[in-house]
Motif scaffolding. Sequence first.
Motif, PDB file in Angstrom:
ATOM      1  N   ALA A 210       0.982  -1.333   0.068  1.00  0.00           N
ATOM      2  CA  ALA A 210      -0.050  -0.069  -0.070  1.00  0.00           C
ATOM      3  C   ALA A 210       1.034   1.301  -0.046  1.00  0.00           C
ATOM      4  O   ALA A 210       0.322   2.300  -0.321  1.00  0.00           O
ATOM      5  N   TRP A 211       2.111   1.192   0.446  1.00  0.00           N
ATOM      6  CA  TRP A 211       2.801   2.340   0.548  1.00  0.00           C
ATOM      7  C   TRP A 211       3.429   2.747  -0.739  1.00  0.00           C
ATOM      8  O   TRP A 211       4.699   2.581  -1.007  1.00  0.00           O
ATOM      9  N   VAL A 212       2.706   3.442  -1.577  1.00  0.00           N
ATOM     10  CA  VAL A 212       3.308   3.830  -2.941  1.00  0.00           C
ATOM     11  C   VAL A 212       3.732   5.232  -2.845  1.00  0.00           C
ATOM     12  O   VAL A 212       3.243   5.874  -2.410  1.00  0.00           O
ATOM     13  N   MET A 213       4.645   5.358  -3.660  1.00  0.00           N
ATOM     14  CA  MET A 213       4.970   6.803  -3.706  1.00  0.00           C
ATOM     15  C   MET A 213       5.196   7.459  -5.204  1.00  0.00           C
ATOM     16  O   MET A 213       5.075   8.538  -5.343  1.00  0.00           O
ATOM     17  N   THR A 214       5.194   6.371  -6.255  1.00  0.00           N
ATOM     18  CA  THR A 214       5.286   6.926  -7.545  1.00  0.00           C
ATOM     19  C   THR A 214       4.591   6.039  -8.466  1.00  0.00           C
ATOM     20  O   THR A 214       4.339   4.751  -8.118  1.00  0.00           O
ATOM     21  N   CYS A 215       4.218   6.718  -9.702  1.00  0.00           N
ATOM     22  CA  CYS A 215       3.376   5.853 -10.585  1.00  0.00           C
ATOM     23  C   CYS A 215       3.836   6.487 -12.152  1.00  0.00           C
ATOM     24  O   CYS A 215       4.282   7.458 -12.130  1.00  0.00           O
TER      25      CYS A 215
END
Lengths: 84, 377
Positions: B108-113
């Motif tokens: 869940a700990w996403v920072m970029t896409c």
Amino acid sequence: MQSGNGVEAESVAAATDMRGKHWISAELKRLDQETRFLEEELEQLEKMDNASSSCKETLGPMNPIWDRWFEGPQNSSGCRCPIL
Amino acid sequence: MSVAELKDRHTAAAETLNSLKDRLKQKRLLLLDTDVAGYARSQGQTRVSFGPTDLVCCRTLQGHTGKVYSLDWTPERNRIVSASQDGRLIVWNALTSQKTHAIKLPCAWVMTCAFSPNGQSVACGGLDSMCSIFNLNSQTDKDGNLPVSRMLSGHKGYVSSCQYVPDEDTHLITASGDQTCVLWDITTGLRTSVFGGEFQSGHTADVLSVSINGSNSRMFISGSCDSTVRLWDTRVASRASRTFHGHEGDVNSVKFFPDGYRFGTGSDDGTCRLFDIRTGHQLQEYNQQHDDNEAPHVTSIAFSTSGRLLFAGYTNGDCYVWDTLLAEVVLDLGKLQNSHGSRISCLGLSADGSALCTGSWDSNLKIWAFGGHRRVN
């Protein structure tokens, strides 16, 4: 037993010393490498143009006033912007 | 040589390096005879003028239930992918505001896409230190989730930023908290090149942002917590082509100028800057004076298609539109009607330059576009 411990302690100290030596040696190589890079950069700067030359290019061929964003519709019949 | 002797040599080498850095700094200052704004004014340039209805919020994309951290447009069509603290990626049709995909992430700990050039895949990364690739055309699993089609593992720290190499759906570049950038081959899942790290010259702190040159995709820049930006040639991983000094805080965002010869930056020191890649000169600083000493940090930047405008999002919810040439703020989207209620964490321009998307900690994305008719003088 004590003399055995003394030998063990000496070899641990020698091993630690060796690891420390390797680490410092690697760090020294890294510093020397960085120094060479910076010396190269300093040499380049001796021959480099002032910032004004680069600023002149920045004003260069871009559309002097308006972006495509701000061109708006060429005719009055409606906005071309697909979002709207 | 003994350890003590090595330590002495190390101390001496560190002093030599610091002294060289000072000399370089002084030499560069001497070459800064003007900045872009000074030169532009001397040439009679006048500021871009904006009315309050020229740029309006025409869409609010609601759906995330947590802070939005990152967004990216497709190169074609009007789709956006966004990443949020809620542990999901959402793919939006920006024209209709519809969600075409809501991807629950394994971490869940996403920072970029990022969107792939062909618009068929999305990549994301975060605290799991991995970059995950999802093919949007895959069948969902029995729980309705889109499966991961490739996991790129190898970083030893969080993945802060990622971008596909333009026109190459099989390669992307990541930036990481492990102080490196990596060029990946997505087909094999392997690292093609590692830029920086413990055995090579590179950043000396977390890398937070990356931008690939649209005019020459072998060139990219990275911004770091070490306050520098480095220019890299993907063929030469052993050292950066150039290091750019000037910022006094983390460099959160870097973006190439449209012509590829300059780039912009945004930092925790509250400023944006423009640098020239060929000389390394800092050409301009974009700094708005504040009454108190707490200048908001710049979280993200983007240039308009011509480069005449620089968009900058800030931690206090401001979103300044800077006149790049004259270094003046011409509009603050944060003060307009329907603006975000919180920090702007990310922003990006659509491929055709007709719209700006902003993402915020208020969990929304907003689309800003030209709002009326204008005559070209």
